[in-house]
Design a protein around this motif. Structure first.
Motif, short mmCIF file in Angstrom:
data_model
loop_
_atom_site.label_atom_id
_atom_site.label_comp_id
_atom_site.label_asym_id
_atom_site.label_seq_id
_atom_site.Cartn_x
_atom_site.Cartn_y
_atom_site.Cartn_z
N GLN A 1 -2.79 -10.96 -1.44
CA GLN A 1 -2.34 -9.61 -1.09
C GLN A 1 -3.26 -9.06 0.00
O GLN A 1 -4.28 -9.65 0.32
CB GLN A 1 -2.34 -8.71 -2.31
CG GLN A 1 -1.67 -7.37 -2.13
CD GLN A 1 -0.30 -7.43 -1.52
OE1 GLN A 1 -0.15 -7.45 -0.29
NE2 GLN A 1 0.73 -7.45 -2.33
N ALA A 2 -2.88 -7.93 0.55
CA ALA A 2 -3.68 -7.32 1.61
C ALA A 2 -3.59 -5.81 1.51
O ALA A 2 -2.63 -5.27 0.96
CB ALA A 2 -3.19 -7.78 2.98
N TRP A 3 -4.57 -5.12 2.06
CA TRP A 3 -4.49 -3.67 2.15
C TRP A 3 -3.51 -3.29 3.24
O TRP A 3 -3.52 -3.87 4.32
CB TRP A 3 -5.86 -3.07 2.46
CG TRP A 3 -5.78 -1.64 2.88
CD1 TRP A 3 -5.30 -0.60 2.13
CD2 TRP A 3 -6.14 -1.07 4.13
NE1 TRP A 3 -5.35 0.58 2.83
CE2 TRP A 3 -5.86 0.30 4.08
CE3 TRP A 3 -6.68 -1.60 5.30
CZ2 TRP A 3 -6.11 1.17 5.13
CZ3 TRP A 3 -6.92 -0.74 6.35
CH2 TRP A 3 -6.64 0.62 6.26
N SER A 4 -2.67 -2.33 2.96
CA SER A 4 -1.78 -1.75 3.96
C SER A 4 -1.90 -0.24 3.86
O SER A 4 -1.79 0.32 2.76
CB SER A 4 -0.32 -2.14 3.70
OG SER A 4 -0.15 -3.53 3.81
N ALA A 5 -2.13 0.40 4.99
CA ALA A 5 -2.24 1.85 5.00
C ALA A 5 -0.92 2.49 4.60
O ALA A 5 0.15 1.90 4.78
CB ALA A 5 -2.65 2.33 6.39
N GLY A 6 -0.98 3.70 4.06
CA GLY A 6 0.22 4.41 3.65
C GLY A 6 1.15 4.69 4.81
O GLY A 6 2.36 4.67 4.68
N VAL A 7 0.57 4.95 5.98
CA VAL A 7 1.32 5.20 7.21
C VAL A 7 0.66 4.40 8.31
O VAL A 7 -0.56 4.40 8.44
CB VAL A 7 1.30 6.71 7.56
CG1 VAL A 7 2.00 6.96 8.87
CG2 VAL A 7 1.90 7.54 6.45
N ALA A 8 1.45 3.71 9.10
CA ALA A 8 0.91 2.95 10.24
C ALA A 8 0.58 3.92 11.36
O ALA A 8 1.45 4.29 12.16
CB ALA A 8 1.92 1.90 10.69
N ALA A 9 -0.65 4.36 11.41
CA ALA A 9 -1.07 5.34 12.41
C ALA A 9 -2.55 5.15 12.73
O ALA A 9 -3.30 4.59 11.92
CB ALA A 9 -0.82 6.75 11.90
N LEU A 10 -2.96 5.61 13.88
CA LEU A 10 -4.37 5.58 14.23
C LEU A 10 -5.17 6.37 13.21
O LEU A 10 -4.70 7.37 12.67
CB LEU A 10 -4.59 6.18 15.62
CG LEU A 10 -4.05 5.37 16.79
CD1 LEU A 10 -4.25 6.14 18.10
CD2 LEU A 10 -4.74 4.02 16.87
N GLY A 11 -6.39 5.93 12.96
CA GLY A 11 -7.27 6.66 12.06
C GLY A 11 -7.34 6.10 10.66
O GLY A 11 -8.15 6.57 9.86
N ALA A 12 -6.51 5.11 10.33
CA ALA A 12 -6.61 4.49 9.00
C ALA A 12 -7.95 3.75 8.90
O ALA A 12 -8.44 3.21 9.89
CB ALA A 12 -5.45 3.52 8.79
N TRP A 13 -8.53 3.75 7.72
CA TRP A 13 -9.84 3.11 7.57
C TRP A 13 -9.98 2.44 6.21
O TRP A 13 -9.30 2.77 5.26
CB TRP A 13 -10.98 4.11 7.78
CG TRP A 13 -10.88 5.35 6.93
CD1 TRP A 13 -10.33 6.55 7.29
CD2 TRP A 13 -11.32 5.50 5.56
NE1 TRP A 13 -10.40 7.43 6.25
CE2 TRP A 13 -11.00 6.81 5.17
CE3 TRP A 13 -11.93 4.66 4.64
CZ2 TRP A 13 -11.29 7.30 3.90
CZ3 TRP A 13 -12.21 5.16 3.38
CH2 TRP A 13 -11.90 6.45 3.02
N ALA A 14 -10.90 1.49 6.17
CA ALA A 14 -11.30 0.82 4.94
C ALA A 14 -12.82 0.91 4.86
O ALA A 14 -13.52 0.70 5.86
CB ALA A 14 -10.85 -0.63 4.94
N GLN A 15 -13.34 1.23 3.69
CA GLN A 15 -14.78 1.36 3.48
C GLN A 15 -15.20 0.41 2.37
O GLN A 15 -14.50 0.28 1.37
CB GLN A 15 -15.10 2.79 3.08
CG GLN A 15 -16.56 3.03 2.76
CD GLN A 15 -16.80 4.49 2.40
OE1 GLN A 15 -16.25 5.41 3.01
NE2 GLN A 15 -17.59 4.71 1.37
#
Length: 71
Positions: free
Chosen positions: A29-43
């Motif tokens: 599996q992989a992380w996918s942001a809720g919305v495909a937009a600039l500014g998504a991040w993973a910490q």
């Protein structure tokens, strides 16, 4: 040295759904942001102060060929 941070030590700006909040190396599996937009991040919590000199990126380990192409 490659550190494969456990999923429990990761935080994200958002997730697409409950199944898309994982992203360890060699995961199906992989992380996918809720919305495909600039500014998504993973910490990732490395547990101590460390110098990070790079990042390993893989495509998903299943039939989908999805992966990060730009940082």
């Amino acid at each position: 040295m490659t550190v494969n941070v456990p999923d429990i030590k990761r935080a994200f700006s958002s997730t697409f759904d409950a199944a898309h909040k994982f992203g360890m190396l060699d995961s199906s599996q992989a992380w996918s942001a809720g919305v495909a937009a600039l500014g998504a991040w993973a910490q990732m919590d490395l547990g101590e102060t460390r110098v990070v000199t790079g990042a390993v990126v893989q495509q998903r380990g299943d039939e989908h060929t999805q992966y990060v192409t730009k940082y």
